[in-house]
Scaffold this motif. Structure first.
Motif, PDB file in Angstrom:
ATOM      1  N   ARG A  13     -23.539  -6.760 -13.336  1.00 38.10           N
ATOM      2  CA  ARG A  13     -24.210  -7.606 -12.348  1.00 38.10           C
ATOM      3  C   ARG A  13     -23.659  -7.400 -10.944  1.00 38.10           C
ATOM      4  O   ARG A  13     -24.393  -7.469  -9.947  1.00 38.10           O
ATOM      5  N   ASN A  14     -22.356  -7.137 -10.836  1.00 36.56           N
ATOM      6  CA  ASN A  14     -21.761  -7.019  -9.499  1.00 36.56           C
ATOM      7  C   ASN A  14     -22.171  -5.749  -8.761  1.00 36.56           C
ATOM      8  O   ASN A  14     -21.830  -5.570  -7.590  1.00 36.56           O
ATOM      9  N   THR A  15     -22.885  -4.864  -9.457  1.00 29.72           N
ATOM     10  CA  THR A  15     -23.393  -3.671  -8.776  1.00 29.72           C
ATOM     11  C   THR A  15     -24.796  -3.883  -8.220  1.00 29.72           C
ATOM     12  O   THR A  15     -25.322  -3.014  -7.525  1.00 29.72           O
ATOM     13  N   ILE A  16     -25.401  -5.033  -8.538  1.00 31.85           N
ATOM     14  CA  ILE A  16     -26.735  -5.358  -8.035  1.00 31.85           C
ATOM     15  C   ILE A  16     -26.599  -5.933  -6.631  1.00 31.85           C
ATOM     16  O   ILE A  16     -25.776  -6.832  -6.394  1.00 31.85           O
ATOM     17  N   ALA A  18     -26.822  -8.283  -3.533  1.00 31.43           N
ATOM     18  CA  ALA A  18     -26.900  -9.745  -3.549  1.00 31.43           C
ATOM     19  C   ALA A  18     -28.321 -10.284  -3.428  1.00 31.43           C
ATOM     20  O   ALA A  18     -28.703 -11.212  -4.173  1.00 31.43           O
ATOM     21  N   PRO A  19     -29.164  -9.731  -2.563  1.00 33.95           N
ATOM     22  CA  PRO A  19     -30.531 -10.284  -2.436  1.00 33.95           C
ATOM     23  C   PRO A  19     -31.377 -10.110  -3.699  1.00 33.95           C
ATOM     24  O   PRO A  19     -32.364 -10.817  -3.883  1.00 33.95           O
ATOM     25  N   ASP A  20     -30.979  -9.186  -4.566  1.00 36.25           N
ATOM     26  CA  ASP A  20     -31.775  -8.894  -5.764  1.00 36.25           C
ATOM     27  C   ASP A  20     -31.246  -9.583  -7.015  1.00 36.25           C
ATOM     28  O   ASP A  20     -31.840  -9.455  -8.087  1.00 36.25           O
ATOM     29  N   ARG A  21     -30.144 -10.303  -6.894  1.00 33.36           N
ATOM     30  CA  ARG A  21     -29.508 -10.837  -8.101  1.00 33.36           C
ATOM     31  C   ARG A  21     -30.316 -11.943  -8.767  1.00 33.36           C
ATOM     32  O   ARG A  21     -30.302 -12.078  -9.990  1.00 33.36           O
ATOM     33  N   THR A  22     -31.028 -12.745  -7.974  1.00 33.93           N
ATOM     34  CA  THR A  22     -31.838 -13.809  -8.573  1.00 33.93           C
ATOM     35  C   THR A  22     -32.924 -13.220  -9.464  1.00 33.93           C
ATOM     36  O   THR A  22     -33.132 -13.663 -10.602  1.00 33.93           O
TER      37      THR A  22
END
Length: 230
Positions: A13-16, A18-22
């Motif tokens: 997840r930490n490679t995604i 930030a704006p796309d994490r939701t």
């Protein structure tokens, strides 16, 4: 099952961004719910195990591989993937035991013989590796990758004539493979036949001009041919 979520399931997840994490979290939650609904299926446990392994969650991966094999001891992909995980973790003896247990159940499973052969080769047990890889080829003679790996193992044990024959078989099955073409050319050079190797390397470079190994071998072949003509 959402294809996008499945493709992302093994991505930390930490490679995604930030704006796309939701959106990622929503897609992954949907995918996880679908997998949970099918959790009593061996193939589902295998998929989840592979995803955990890709994320580096090795304990969870191992638990799920074990669960998949408890549900279906004949699920060869689960056995080979689990053995690969064990081998990479340094638990070679456990990996070997796992594969041999599968072969006792399914002695004609070429994939298990191949996986065992690769494990033995990586452990330096080349003589045993040759036997396992050879059995894989015998059971599945139309598989170029099996023939290729058997050829490499034969070469490592100094059985060059047999290695050449096996690599020729692999090349006949898949002449477009750069790895196979390069290995066949290299053994021909090693056996003192650079003229036979030259067209193979030229064909490889025509397909892949940037192949550094092929360029190096081409230079070596040219030198050998030039020296032979003096």
């Amino acid at each position: 099952m959402q294809p996008a979520a499945q493709a992302l399931a093994g991505v930390p997840r930490n490679t995604i961004p930030a704006p796309d994490r939701t959106a990622f979290d929503a897609a992954y939650a949907e995918y996880s719910a679908a997998q949970a609904a099918m959790a009593d299926m061996p193939a589902t446990q295998l998929n989840l195990a592979n995803e955990s392994a890709q994320r580096g969650e090795l304990a969870d991966a191992e638990r799920r591989y074990r669960r998949a094999l408890q549900m279906d001891p004949d699920l060869s992909p689960a056995r080979t993937e689990y053995a690969g995980l064990l081998g990479e973790s340094g638990r070679v003896s456990d990996a070997e035991s796992l594969l041999r247990a599968g072969l006792r159940r399914n002695p004609r499973d070429a994939t298990l013989h191949h996986s065992l052969g690769l494990l033995l080769a990586e452990s330096g047990r080349m003589s045993d590796a040759v036997k396992s890889l050879g059995e894989a080829v015998r059971l599945q003679p139309g598989n170029a990758r099996l023939a290729y790996n058997h050829g490499l193992a034969l070469q490592e044990t100094g059985r060059l004539r047999e290695a050449e024959a096996m690599l020729r078989q692999a090349h006949t099955l898949d002449a477009e493979s750069g790895d196979i073409t390069l290995a066949l050319a290299a053994i021909l050079v090693r056996k003192g036949n650079p003229a036979a190797a030259q067209p193979l390397v030229e064909q490889l470079l025509a397909r892949d001009p940037g192949n550094a190994q092929a360029r190096q071998l081409a230079a070596h072949i040219a030198s050998d041919i030039l020296n032979a003509g003096r």
